[in-house]
Design a protein around this motif. Structure first.
Motif, PDB file in Angstrom:
ATOM      1  N   GLY A  85       0.909  -1.177  -0.137  1.00 17.16           N
ATOM      2  CA  GLY A  85       0.060   0.034   0.066  1.00 17.16           C
ATOM      3  C   GLY A  85       0.882   1.160   0.125  1.00 17.16           C
ATOM      4  N   LYS A  86       0.292   2.438  -0.595  1.00 14.04           N
ATOM      5  CA  LYS A  86       1.171   3.459  -0.537  1.00 14.04           C
ATOM      6  C   LYS A  86       0.354   4.455   0.475  1.00 14.04           C
ATOM      7  N   TYR A  87       1.394   5.492   1.114  1.00 14.14           N
ATOM      8  CA  TYR A  87       0.920   6.476   2.116  1.00 14.14           C
ATOM      9  C   TYR A  87       1.787   7.530   2.229  1.00 14.14           C
ATOM     10  N   LEU A  88       1.336   8.571   2.523  1.00 13.55           N
ATOM     11  CA  LEU A  88       2.082   9.771   2.710  1.00 13.55           C
ATOM     12  C   LEU A  88       3.084   9.607   3.568  1.00 13.55           C
ATOM     13  N   TYR A 113      -0.085  13.020  -5.855  1.00 16.71           N
ATOM     14  CA  TYR A 113      -0.634  12.292  -4.719  1.00 16.71           C
ATOM     15  C   TYR A 113      -0.259  12.918  -3.343  1.00 16.71           C
ATOM     16  N   LEU A 114       0.929  13.262  -3.157  1.00 19.81           N
ATOM     17  CA  LEU A 114       1.294  13.872  -1.733  1.00 19.81           C
ATOM     18  C   LEU A 114       0.622  15.160  -1.624  1.00 19.81           C
ATOM     19  N   HIS A 115       0.472  15.979  -2.640  1.00 21.63           N
ATOM     20  CA  HIS A 115      -0.477  17.348  -2.593  1.00 21.63           C
ATOM     21  C   HIS A 115      -1.963  16.728  -2.111  1.00 21.63           C
ATOM     22  N   ARG A 116      -2.444  15.920  -2.708  1.00 25.65           N
ATOM     23  CA  ARG A 116      -3.784  15.356  -2.373  1.00 25.65           C
ATOM     24  C   ARG A 116      -3.930  14.811  -1.051  1.00 25.65           C
ATOM     25  N   GLU A 117      -2.838  13.875  -0.600  1.00 26.54           N
ATOM     26  CA  GLU A 117      -2.849  13.720   0.860  1.00 26.54           C
ATOM     27  C   GLU A 117      -2.837  14.732   1.683  1.00 26.54           C
ATOM     28  N   LEU A 118      -2.084  15.482   1.669  1.00 24.38           N
ATOM     29  CA  LEU A 118      -1.927  16.589   2.783  1.00 24.38           C
ATOM     30  C   LEU A 118      -3.191  17.485   2.815  1.00 24.38           C
ATOM     31  N   ARG A 119      -3.936  17.609   1.689  1.00 28.38           N
ATOM     32  CA  ARG A 119      -5.112  18.289   1.666  1.00 28.38           C
ATOM     33  C   ARG A 119      -6.169  17.456   2.284  1.00 28.38           C
ATOM     34  N   LYS A 120      -6.118  16.255   1.998  1.00 25.92           N
ATOM     35  CA  LYS A 120      -7.241  15.173   2.598  1.00 25.92           C
ATOM     36  C   LYS A 120      -6.869  15.359   4.525  1.00 25.92           C
ATOM     37  N   PHE A 121      -5.705  15.452   4.884  1.00 28.11           N
ATOM     38  CA  PHE A 121      -5.382  15.271   6.228  1.00 28.11           C
ATOM     39  C   PHE A 121      -5.493  16.996   6.911  1.00 28.11           C
TER      40      PHE A 121
END
Length: 326
Positions: free
Chosen positions: A33-36, A68-76
């Motif tokens: 799986g991939k994660y920030l 993907y990392l931009h999207r994850e930061l905004r998600k969090f």
């Protein structure tokens, strides 16, 4: 009017590639799986979970993993306005094997450099850095130029605040030998930053790189002598100690069934920031952060596993520790 962040971090970001299979050597894993990932980025996520307004200063590659990392930061709910891209270097990935209870080897794919080491002093928003209630950096950010110069400039821009002023500059001692030529090289660079630091956090090895070998009390004393106001020394199986010039407190461990210990320190950091900003007594700050770290150690991922205040308070109450008031 300048927007003020509760917690502003600077430094490493990556995509963590973690196996879905527990207890399996990396060469035998068949799915991931991939994660920030990246410690300062994870700390920002952890602090956001506690309701804090957070942001991170970092850089990614111009590639899908950067998107993907931009999207994850905004998600969090982490502000990504200070995250820019680098056209030359790809977004780093970090692999690990998960072999509890204490074997979690990391493999960093970020050589000879990484985008987050291309942060330059002239691109920093110094007003945002000055205004943040907590500014958090790590020793890894000092390992290469131009990142080293940017970190020094950021620390020099910060006001030298007393603990009672409610503004803190935190250095995670986070020494990673694969990023340095030697411990001596790292010690020289840490010495440049410590006079600007309010809080220093590290385990025995990290403190030894910063200020030399010794007992936890001796290492804390040396950090305080270097100008730090709160020295936090992680004691491994014995918990964690925090020292100021007037008090010294220890938070005993909160044993959990460990699944992945890699994100515990970042969860500790985000919760520690929340406790500092809440104005709690040092013992309560330390217990709260200790509990937050334990929770993440019992889970698979890092950023996705960061606990909420309700989860941390529940664990504290379950273990008979004092639960801080909001």
């Amino acid at each position: 009017m300048i927007e003020t962040h509760d917690v502003l971090t600077i430094g490493r970001i990556s995509v963590d590639i973690y196996p879905n299979e527990i207890g399996v050597d990396l060469e035998d894993v068949t799915s991931f799986g991939k994660y920030l990932g990246g410690s300062p980025s994870n700390v920002a996520v952890a602090a956001a979970r506690h309701g804090r307004r957070t942001a991170v200063i970092t850089r990614t590659g111009e590639d899908p993993f950067g998107t993907y990392l931009h999207r994850e930061l905004r998600k969090f709910k982490v502000d990504d306005r200070f995250v820019s891209s680098v056209p030359v270097w790809p977004t780093p990935v970090t692999f690990c094997a998960i072999k509890p209870p204490d074997d979690f080897p990391l493999y960093f794919y970020r050589t000879p450099t990484a985008p987050d080491l291309q942060i330059a002093a002239d691109e920093l928003d110094l007003d945002a850095i000055r205004g943040a209630r907590i500014f958090w950096s790590t020793v890894t950010g000092l390992c290469q130029e131009p990142s080293r110069g940017a970190h020094i400039a950021a620390h020099e821009a910060r006001p030298r605040a007393a603990l009672t002023d409610g503004q803190f500059t935190v250095l995670d001692l986070d020494y990673r030998p694969m990023f340095w030529a030697s411990e001596d090289e790292a010690r020289v660079q840490v010495a440049k930053i410590l006079p600007h630091v309010t809080v220093a956090i590290g385990n025995d090895k990290e403190c030894a790189v910063a200020v030399g070998e010794g007992t936890p009390d001796e290492q804390a004393d040396r950090l305080l002598a270097a100008g730090v106001e709160i020295a936090v020394v992680k004691l491994g199986p014995d918990g964690v100690m925090a020292a100021t010039r007037t008090e010294r407190v220890v938070s005993a461990p909160l044993p959990v069934e460990t699944v992945n210990g890699l994100g515990a320190g970042d969860s500790f950091g985000g919760a520690f920031c929340h406790g500092l900003l809440s104005g709690w007594p040092l013992q309560q700050v330390l217990d709260y952060a200790n509990a937050a770290g334990a929770i993440v150690a019992s889970r698979l991922s890092c950023a996705d596993a960061m606990p909420t205040p309700e989860e941390v308070k529940s664990l504290l109450a379950e273990r008979g520790r004092q639960v801080p008031n909001d």
